[in-house]
Design a protein around this motif. Structure first.
Motif, PDB file in Angstrom:
ATOM      1  N   VAL A 114       0.840  -1.205   0.000  1.00 36.74           N
ATOM      2  CA  VAL A 114       0.000   0.000   0.000  1.00 36.74           C
ATOM      3  C   VAL A 114       0.872   1.251   0.000  1.00 36.74           C
ATOM      4  CG1 VAL A 114      -1.633   1.354   1.402  1.00 36.74           C
ATOM      5  CG2 VAL A 114      -2.007  -1.086   1.070  1.00 36.74           C
ATOM      6  N   ILE A 115       1.891   1.258   0.874  1.00 35.52           N
ATOM      7  CA  ILE A 115       2.766   2.438   0.951  1.00 35.52           C
ATOM      8  C   ILE A 115       3.514   2.630  -0.362  1.00 35.52           C
ATOM      9  CG2 ILE A 115       4.844   3.362   2.077  1.00 35.52           C
ATOM     10  CD1 ILE A 115       3.782   2.061   4.685  1.00 35.52           C
ATOM     11  N   THR A 116       3.986   1.551  -0.944  1.00 33.83           N
ATOM     12  CA  THR A 116       4.684   1.642  -2.232  1.00 33.83           C
ATOM     13  C   THR A 116       3.729   2.165  -3.308  1.00 33.83           C
ATOM     14  OG1 THR A 116       6.094  -0.208  -1.594  1.00 33.83           O
ATOM     15  CG2 THR A 116       6.016   0.337  -3.934  1.00 33.83           C
ATOM     16  N   SER A 117       2.514   1.613  -3.332  1.00 30.65           N
ATOM     17  CA  SER A 117       1.532   2.063  -4.320  1.00 30.65           C
ATOM     18  C   SER A 117       1.173   3.519  -4.093  1.00 30.65           C
ATOM     19  CB  SER A 117       0.261   1.224  -4.242  1.00 30.65           C
ATOM     20  OG  SER A 117       0.540  -0.122  -4.552  1.00 30.65           O
ATOM     21  N   ASN A 118       0.991   3.923  -2.836  1.00 32.26           N
ATOM     22  CA  ASN A 118       0.668   5.323  -2.535  1.00 32.26           C
ATOM     23  C   ASN A 118       1.814   6.248  -2.933  1.00 32.26           C
ATOM     24  OD1 ASN A 118      -1.842   4.790  -1.592  1.00 32.26           O
ATOM     25  ND2 ASN A 118      -1.296   4.846   0.593  1.00 32.26           N
ATOM     26  N   THR A 119       3.035   5.803  -2.679  1.00 37.82           N
ATOM     27  CA  THR A 119       4.187   6.629  -3.044  1.00 37.82           C
ATOM     28  C   THR A 119       4.239   6.798  -4.554  1.00 37.82           C
ATOM     29  OG1 THR A 119       5.395   5.812  -1.120  1.00 37.82           O
ATOM     30  CG2 THR A 119       6.697   6.829  -2.857  1.00 37.82           C
ATOM     31  N   ARG A 120       4.042   5.721  -5.308  1.00 40.39           N
ATOM     32  CA  ARG A 120       4.046   5.807  -6.773  1.00 40.39           C
ATOM     33  C   ARG A 120       2.898   6.693  -7.267  1.00 40.39           C
ATOM     34  NH1 ARG A 120       5.123  -0.437  -7.629  1.00 40.39           N
ATOM     35  NH2 ARG A 120       7.349  -0.429  -7.210  1.00 40.39           N
ATOM     36  N   ALA A 121       1.736   6.530  -6.630  1.00 41.44           N
ATOM     37  CA  ALA A 121       0.585   7.342  -7.046  1.00 41.44           C
ATOM     38  C   ALA A 121       0.860   8.818  -6.779  1.00 41.44           C
ATOM     39  CB  ALA A 121      -0.668   6.881  -6.309  1.00 41.44           C
ATOM     40  N   LEU A 122       1.466   9.123  -5.605  1.00 43.22           N
ATOM     41  CA  LEU A 122       1.782  10.531  -5.314  1.00 43.22           C
ATOM     42  C   LEU A 122       2.832  11.070  -6.279  1.00 43.22           C
ATOM     43  CD1 LEU A 122       1.772  10.561  -1.406  1.00 43.22           C
ATOM     44  CD2 LEU A 122       0.167  11.698  -2.931  1.00 43.22           C
ATOM     45  N   GLU A 123       3.799  10.236  -6.631  1.00 43.64           N
ATOM     46  CA  GLU A 123       4.793  10.673  -7.599  1.00 43.64           C
ATOM     47  C   GLU A 123       4.129  10.962  -8.946  1.00 43.64           C
ATOM     48  OE1 GLU A 123       7.642   7.500  -7.646  1.00 43.64           O
ATOM     49  OE2 GLU A 123       8.694   8.235  -5.867  1.00 43.64           O
ATOM     50  N   GLN A 124       3.234  10.071  -9.365  1.00 47.15           N
ATOM     51  CA  GLN A 124       2.535  10.284 -10.628  1.00 47.15           C
ATOM     52  C   GLN A 124       1.647  11.523 -10.553  1.00 47.15           C
ATOM     53  OE1 GLN A 124       0.467   6.667 -11.434  1.00 47.15           O
ATOM     54  NE2 GLN A 124       2.305   5.580 -12.127  1.00 47.15           N
ATOM     55  N   LEU A 125       0.988  11.687  -9.399  1.00 44.35           N
ATOM     56  CA  LEU A 125       0.136  12.864  -9.205  1.00 44.35           C
ATOM     57  C   LEU A 125       0.970  14.140  -9.264  1.00 44.35           C
ATOM     58  CD1 LEU A 125      -2.736  13.891  -8.606  1.00 44.35           C
ATOM     59  CD2 LEU A 125      -2.171  13.679  -6.178  1.00 44.35           C
ATOM     60  N   GLY A 126       2.140  14.061  -8.621  1.00 47.06           N
ATOM     61  CA  GLY A 126       3.039  15.224  -8.668  1.00 47.06           C
ATOM     62  C   GLY A 126       3.456  15.527 -10.095  1.00 47.06           C
ATOM     63  N   THR A 127       3.770  14.482 -10.839  1.00 43.52           N
ATOM     64  CA  THR A 127       4.174  14.669 -12.230  1.00 43.52           C
ATOM     65  C   THR A 127       3.023  15.263 -13.035  1.00 43.52           C
ATOM     66  OG1 THR A 127       5.646  12.774 -12.045  1.00 43.52           O
ATOM     67  CG2 THR A 127       5.086  13.490 -14.267  1.00 43.52           C
ATOM     68  N   ILE A 128       1.837  14.764 -12.831  1.00 43.86           N
ATOM     69  CA  ILE A 128       0.662  15.267 -13.561  1.00 43.86           C
ATOM     70  C   ILE A 128       0.424  16.723 -13.208  1.00 43.86           C
ATOM     71  CG2 ILE A 128      -1.848  15.070 -13.768  1.00 43.86           C
ATOM     72  CD1 ILE A 128      -1.483  12.038 -13.420  1.00 43.86           C
ATOM     73  N   ILE A 129       0.520  17.037 -11.911  1.00 39.79           N
ATOM     74  CA  ILE A 129       0.279  18.421 -11.481  1.00 39.79           C
ATOM     75  C   ILE A 129       1.353  19.324 -12.075  1.00 39.79           C
ATOM     76  CG2 ILE A 129       0.293  19.966  -9.476  1.00 39.79           C
ATOM     77  CD1 ILE A 129      -1.047  17.720  -7.901  1.00 39.79           C
ATOM     78  N   LYS A 130       2.585  18.904 -12.047  1.00 39.75           N
ATOM     79  CA  LYS A 130       3.667  19.719 -12.595  1.00 39.75           C
ATOM     80  C   LYS A 130       3.462  19.932 -14.088  1.00 39.75           C
ATOM     81  CE  LYS A 130       7.254  18.361  -9.358  1.00 39.75           C
ATOM     82  NZ  LYS A 130       8.480  17.619  -9.192  1.00 39.75           N
ATOM     83  N   THR A 131       3.021  18.888 -14.757  1.00 41.51           N
ATOM     84  CA  THR A 131       2.810  18.999 -16.189  1.00 41.51           C
ATOM     85  C   THR A 131       1.677  19.975 -16.483  1.00 41.51           C
ATOM     86  OG1 THR A 131       3.455  16.697 -16.430  1.00 41.51           O
ATOM     87  CG2 THR A 131       2.332  17.692 -18.280  1.00 41.51           C
ATOM     88  N   ARG A 132       0.618  19.949 -15.746  1.00 48.53           N
ATOM     89  CA  ARG A 132      -0.531  20.813 -15.993  1.00 48.53           C
ATOM     90  C   ARG A 132      -0.234  22.265 -15.637  1.00 48.53           C
ATOM     91  NH1 ARG A 132      -5.929  17.421 -14.796  1.00 48.53           N
ATOM     92  NH2 ARG A 132      -5.484  15.843 -16.310  1.00 48.53           N
ATOM     93  N   ILE A 133       0.494  22.466 -14.582  1.00 46.95           N
ATOM     94  CA  ILE A 133       0.784  23.832 -14.191  1.00 46.95           C
ATOM     95  C   ILE A 133       1.947  24.379 -15.009  1.00 46.95           C
ATOM     96  CG2 ILE A 133       1.216  25.367 -12.271  1.00 46.95           C
ATOM     97  CD1 ILE A 133       0.516  23.316 -10.370  1.00 46.95           C
TER      98      ILE A 133
END
Length: 139
Positions: A114-133
């Protein structure tokens, strides 16, 4: 000794002499031989009674020992049963603890996933947010 005691002694000796005269020489010999025999018979009879008393005491002690031994055996069996019951309970506690540790390991493995999946999801979310902004070199 005073004269009255001497008179009584002489009277007693006269009675003994009369008895000996009446039983005769054969009776005197028989009386002399029967004395030790009577003593031996009396001693044997006393020993017989003593032996019976000792045997009855031995039997009484054996019965008491059997009773004490039976009580000891009952108490020992009771303690062994209690100890066995307690040992079974202790064994069950150990088995339950082993199962609990196995379950904790499964939960820990699941939490790692779960922690690994959450970390990957947050990294992807961060990447998506950075890309959009437009942060992160894609301006």
């Amino acid at each position: 000794m005073d004269p009255s005691q001497i008179t009584r002694l002489i009277d007693s000796l006269e009675v003994v002499a009369n008895v000996l005269q009446k039983i005769g020489p054969g009776g005197v010999v028989l009386l002399v031989l029967a004395g030790p025999a009577l003593v031996v018979i009396a001693i044997m009879f006393i020993e017989f009674l003593r032996g019976r008393m000792i045997n009855s005491m031995v039997e009484m002690l054996r019965a008491e020992n059997r009773t004490t031994l039976a009580a000891y055996q009952r108490d020992t069996q009771k303690l062994l049963r209690e100890l066995g019951g307690n040992q079974s309970a202790t064994d069950q506690y150990y088995r339950d603890n082993v199962e609990l540790v196995k379950q904790y390991n499964r939960h820990a493995d699941g939490l790692v996933d779960v922690i690994t999946s959450n970390t990957r999801a947050l990294e992807q979310l961060g990447t998506i947010i950075k890309t959009r902004i437009g942060i992160g070199g894609c301006e």
